[in-house]
Write an enzyme that holds these catalytic residues in place. Structure first.
Site, PDB file in Angstrom:
ATOM      1  N   LEU A  35      33.422 -19.772   6.521  1.00 15.63           N
ATOM      2  CA  LEU A  35      32.563 -18.704   7.020  1.00 15.63           C
ATOM      3  C   LEU A  35      31.175 -18.828   6.395  1.00 15.63           C
ATOM      4  CD1 LEU A  35      35.047 -15.676   6.882  1.00 15.63           C
ATOM      5  CD2 LEU A  35      34.330 -16.979   8.892  1.00 15.63           C
ATOM      6  N   GLU A  43      35.811  -6.152   5.893  1.00 16.44           N
ATOM      7  CA  GLU A  43      35.894  -6.735   7.235  1.00 16.44           C
ATOM      8  C   GLU A  43      37.166  -7.576   7.352  1.00 16.44           C
ATOM      9  OE1 GLU A  43      35.326  -8.588  10.910  1.00 16.44           O
ATOM     10  OE2 GLU A  43      35.471  -9.778   9.086  1.00 16.44           O
TER      11      GLU A  43
HETATM   12  N1  LIG Z   1      33.472 -15.922  12.170  1.00 16.66           N
HETATM   13  C1  LIG Z   1      34.679 -15.962  12.693  1.00 16.66           C
HETATM   14  O1  LIG Z   1      35.190 -14.955  13.185  1.00 16.66           O
HETATM   15  C2  LIG Z   1      35.430 -17.256  12.695  1.00 16.66           C
HETATM   16  C3  LIG Z   1      36.711 -17.319  13.258  1.00 16.66           C
HETATM   17  C4  LIG Z   1      37.380 -18.546  13.263  1.00 16.66           C
HETATM   18  C5  LIG Z   1      36.790 -19.668  12.727  1.00 16.66           C
HETATM   19  N2  LIG Z   1      35.542 -19.559  12.191  1.00 16.66           N
HETATM   20  C6  LIG Z   1      34.866 -20.740  11.645  1.00 16.66           C
HETATM   21  O2  LIG Z   1      34.733 -21.675  12.709  1.00 16.66           O
HETATM   22  C7  LIG Z   1      34.860 -22.993  12.191  1.00 16.66           C
HETATM   23  C8  LIG Z   1      36.046 -23.665  12.839  1.00 16.66           C
HETATM   24  O3  LIG Z   1      35.886 -23.591  14.227  1.00 16.66           O
HETATM   25  P1  LIG Z   1      35.680 -24.883  15.152  1.00 16.66           P
HETATM   26  O4  LIG Z   1      35.159 -24.374  16.431  1.00 16.66           O
HETATM   27  O5  LIG Z   1      34.902 -25.900  14.404  1.00 16.66           O
HETATM   28  O6  LIG Z   1      37.158 -25.448  15.287  1.00 16.66           O
HETATM   29  P2  LIG Z   1      38.522 -24.834  15.889  1.00 16.66           P
HETATM   30  O7  LIG Z   1      38.309 -24.345  17.277  1.00 16.66           O
HETATM   31  O8  LIG Z   1      39.138 -23.918  14.922  1.00 16.66           O
HETATM   32  O9  LIG Z   1      39.395 -26.142  15.900  1.00 16.66           O
HETATM   33  C9  LIG Z   1      38.994 -27.200  16.740  1.00 16.66           C
HETATM   34  C10 LIG Z   1      40.207 -28.069  16.938  1.00 16.66           C
HETATM   35  O10 LIG Z   1      41.258 -27.303  17.522  1.00 16.66           O
HETATM   36  C11 LIG Z   1      41.896 -28.050  18.531  1.00 16.66           C
HETATM   37  N3  LIG Z   1      41.577 -27.424  19.818  1.00 16.66           N
HETATM   38  C12 LIG Z   1      40.710 -26.418  20.046  1.00 16.66           C
HETATM   39  N4  LIG Z   1      40.718 -26.053  21.325  1.00 16.66           N
HETATM   40  C13 LIG Z   1      41.635 -26.841  21.932  1.00 16.66           C
HETATM   41  C14 LIG Z   1      42.138 -26.922  23.242  1.00 16.66           C
HETATM   42  N5  LIG Z   1      41.682 -26.098  24.217  1.00 16.66           N
HETATM   43  N6  LIG Z   1      43.095 -27.848  23.508  1.00 16.66           N
HETATM   44  C15 LIG Z   1      43.570 -28.668  22.539  1.00 16.66           C
HETATM   45  N7  LIG Z   1      43.136 -28.611  21.255  1.00 16.66           N
HETATM   46  C16 LIG Z   1      42.183 -27.716  20.963  1.00 16.66           C
HETATM   47  C17 LIG Z   1      41.354 -29.456  18.395  1.00 16.66           C
HETATM   48  O11 LIG Z   1      42.155 -30.017  17.373  1.00 16.66           O
HETATM   49  P3  LIG Z   1      42.462 -31.604  17.264  1.00 16.66           P
HETATM   50  O12 LIG Z   1      41.144 -32.225  16.872  1.00 16.66           O
HETATM   51  O13 LIG Z   1      43.483 -31.677  16.168  1.00 16.66           O
HETATM   52  O14 LIG Z   1      42.941 -32.040  18.603  1.00 16.66           O
HETATM   53  C18 LIG Z   1      39.952 -29.214  17.886  1.00 16.66           C
HETATM   54  O15 LIG Z   1      39.377 -30.326  17.220  1.00 16.66           O
HETATM   55  C19 LIG Z   1      35.028 -22.841  10.688  1.00 16.66           C
HETATM   56  O16 LIG Z   1      33.746 -22.899  10.091  1.00 16.66           O
HETATM   57  C20 LIG Z   1      35.618 -21.450  10.559  1.00 16.66           C
HETATM   58  O17 LIG Z   1      35.374 -20.886   9.282  1.00 16.66           O
HETATM   59  C21 LIG Z   1      34.866 -18.387  12.157  1.00 16.66           C
END
Ligand SMILES: NC(=O)c1ccc[n+]([C@@H]2O[C@H](COP(=O)([O-])OP(=O)(O)OC[C@H]3O[C@@H](n4cnc5c(N)ncnc54)[C@H](OP(=O)(O)O)[C@@H]3O)[C@@H](O)[C@H]2O)c1
Length: 233
Positions: A35, A43
């Protein structure tokens, strides 16, 4: 860990999806796999209460589900995952999760799915009869109350494209942080409005989350934030 049935179709039932996210005014949600802001305890406690609390009328044993992308799973400190008292569903195209040993899988209560459709398809809503053929994985899982999409960016995007995504619980963070990951839709902007998103009243927010909120605008340290809900028909 339980593996979702391959190629599970998106069921036509009432699996409503609620996205839950905290974002800056530029829609920033993440930085370097974590985050962007310092821990906001109140929160995070709100997130935990809301995602754990099943709907009022749920049968005993009902649990909510939290569906997340692989990187969001990895962003949770190992001692806190799977997120307690919720069915955790992790979406990864590999169908496997590093660090989750198959022999400990069941006790770890984590479902791995290769798409969002598969993730939702392996969950059986508590208000649905059991004999709907939702797949083998559903038999080892409790009946599901609310289904939350908890991030990250690509999973939010996939969820917003599904008609089942009816609600977004958004915490607006009123401070700027450097971010490298963003929520994919400005709900209050032109596209958000065109896609039918409307901000809900405080009364509706309270009704959905199942608790009274004194003031939706809050402050922790020097970070001000606001609890909001958006809906679409
Ligand atoms: N502020 C908030 O409320 C909040 C909430 C959640 C996360 N975050 C932040 O967001 C970041 C992580 O998010 P991100 O967007 O980088 O990654 P993410 O969506 O958490 O993960 C991405 C991975 O998930 C899999 N994936 C996602 N959608 C898919 C789909 N439709 N079909 C198949 N596989 C799918 C894939 O994994 P594979 O590569 O293994 O195939 C992809 O590489 C972090 O910094 C975290 O702290 C913030």
């Amino acid at each position: 860990m339980t593996t979702a049935p391959a190629n599970a179709p998106m069921p036509p039932h009432r699996s409503q999806l609620t996205l839950i996210v905290a974002a800056t005014q530029n829609l920033g949600i993440g930085k370097n796999g974590t985050l962007p802001w310092p821990s906001l305890k109140s929160e995070m406690a709100y997130f935990a209460r809301v995602t754990k609390r099943p709907p009022h009328s749920s049968p005993p044993g009902t649990k909510n589900a939290v569906i997340m992308g692989r990187k969001t799973w990895e962003s949770i400190p190992p001692k806190f995952r799977p997120l307690r008292d919720r069915v955790n569903v992790v979406v990864t195209s590999s169908g496997r999760l590093a660090g989750v040993e198959p022999e400990k899988a069941r006790e770890q209560a984590v479902v791995v799915a290769t798409s969002l459709e598969e993730a939702v398809g392996c969950l059986r809503p508590a208000d649905e009869k059991e004999d709907t053929g939702t797949g083998d994985a559903s038999t080892s899982l409790p009946p599901i109350g609310k289904m939350f999409i908890i991030g990250g960016s690509s999973l939010y995007r996939a969820a917003l494209d599904l008609p089942q995504a009816k609600r977004v619980l958004l915490t607006k963070i009123y401070k700027d942080y450097d971010c490298d990951t963003f929520f994919p839709l400005d709900l209050e902007g032109e596209e958000g409005k065109r896609r039918g998103w409307v901000r809900a009243s405080k009364a509706k927010l309270q009704e959905f989350v199942g608790e009274e909120i004194q003031d939706t605008r809050m402050r922790e340290g020097d970070v001000e934030f606001e609890l909001c809900m958006f809906e679409r028909g």
